[in-house]
Design an enzyme around this catalytic site. Structure first.
Site, PDB file in Angstrom:
ATOM      1  N   HIS A 171      57.363  44.877  -0.578  1.00 49.35           N
ATOM      2  CA  HIS A 171      58.770  44.755  -0.175  1.00 49.35           C
ATOM      3  C   HIS A 171      59.220  46.106   0.350  1.00 49.35           C
ATOM      4  CE1 HIS A 171      62.880  43.147  -0.170  1.00 49.35           C
ATOM      5  NE2 HIS A 171      63.234  44.368  -0.539  1.00 49.35           N
ATOM      6  N   CYS A 172      59.592  46.140   1.616  1.00 52.96           N
ATOM      7  CA  CYS A 172      59.993  47.387   2.263  1.00 52.96           C
ATOM      8  C   CYS A 172      61.509  47.452   2.336  1.00 52.96           C
ATOM      9  CB  CYS A 172      59.394  47.467   3.666  1.00 52.96           C
ATOM     10  SG  CYS A 172      59.806  48.994   4.531  1.00 52.96           S
TER      11      CYS A 172
END
Length: 334
Positions: A171-172
């Site tokens: 998850h960026c």
């Protein structure tokens, strides 16, 4: 003689996948159904989700900051660089304008695809009752307590996105989205275009800065009888002092060029390391999460360039699209 016998009590439970009753010899927190293949882990419990709203706000702030920064680099760079470029020649200015437009549009488009496109959700399958679930239909599937539906072995639940992501890499927060099966290629393309853009910005900033930087004024004085080490130190000191004095005379364009150079070089280093890490995982046929799990399980994946070919969707060789200059003769079979 006395015989000691150990009696094991059978433990009866229900499989979540097919609904059949499973009879175990003893209590086990995790077991696999012999019919549908679903894995039940009774030790996993639903975690508290109080910080989800703060994560959503954090991701939106990061995305807004990234969009504002990209806009500043594009418009600020055009304002600071292109008077110098067009002063050289009109052809040179048009050429660099085309390069700027291509890099800017590509970076913004790939960022939008990676940020605002769904990262990829696993397909919905039937589960819960024996007649509808066939043999090994849910092999190695687990139950997601957050989504309340089956989760495939290739999927992971993201609490920030509040859903299961297929082939989740990570998850960026800078794109405000997960990197999964649907937007992984867009994320890699964004990294490539961003690295090329930062290289271009740094080169043009140096080129324009050398033309607009005030001249350096320094005086070394008498150098007779000075040792080589003292001479080198004196020269470096005079050059640095002259550089700082000239920096005070910089115009607003010069200050923006200096900031663009420092920012582009910093981003170039960080994005290059991230791009190399992503490509190495793809070469190994892994994602970041599968890399962590394989380290825990001591599993070895097959490293092959075909993993890169399959990832980018290049099903055919490049020579297939090139013209064939080889002369072939027809064979006649009598």
């Amino acid at each position: 003689e006395q015989y000691v016998t150990e009696a094991t009590e059978n433990y009866e439970t229900t499989c979540w996948g097919c609904g059949l009753r499973v009879l175990l010899q003893s209590y086990a927190s995790a077991f696999k159904c012999g019919w549908c293949g679903a894995i039940t882990d009774q030790s996993k419990q639903k975690r508290d989700q109080k910080c989800i709203r703060w994560r959503v706000v954090r991701d939106r702030c990061f995305v807004s900051v990234v969009l504002v920064f990209m806009s500043f680099v594009i418009f600020g760079g055009v304002w600071a660089v292109y008077p110098v470029v067009f002063s050289v020649s009109i052809l040179c200015g048009v050429f660099h304008s085309i390069i700027t437009a291509i890099l800017s549009i590509a970076t913004i488009c790939f960022f939008s695809f990676a940020s605002f496109r769904c990262a990829g959700t696993p397909p919905n399958i039937l589960w819960g009752s024996y007649p509808t679930v066939g043999k090994d239909d849910l092999d190695n599937y687990t139950f997601c307590p957050y989504c309340s539906k089956p989760k495939s072995p290739r999927a992971h639940h993201c609490r920030s996105c509040r859903k299961c992501i297929l082939d989740m890499d990570h998850h960026c927060p800078f794109i405000g989205n997960c990197v999964g099966a649907a937007n992984h290629r867009s994320f890699i393309a964004f990294l490539i275009s961003a690295v090329l853009s930062t290289i271009y910005v740094s080169i043009m900033s140096v080129y324009s800065g050398l033309r607009t930087w005030p001249p350096l004024e320094y005086s070394l004085g008498r150098l007779n009888g000075v040792s080589s080490s003292d001479l080198a130190w004196r020269i470096m000191n005079e050059i640095s002092v002259a550089f700082l004095r000239s920096a005070l005379l910089l115009s607003s364009r010069g200050l923006i060029l200096a900031y663009l150079f420092i920012a582009s070089v910093s981003l170039q280093i960080g994005l290059s390391v991230l791009l190399w890490q992503q490509l190495s995982y793809i070469y190994q046929g892994k994602t970041y999460l599968s890399h962590l799990s394989s380290q825990a399980d001591n599993e070895e994946e097959k490293k092959d360039c075909q993993n890169l070919v399959r990832f980018f969707g290049l099903q055919y060789s490049v020579t297939r699209f090139l013209p064939n200059f080889r002369v072939t003769q027809k064979r006649h079979i009598k």
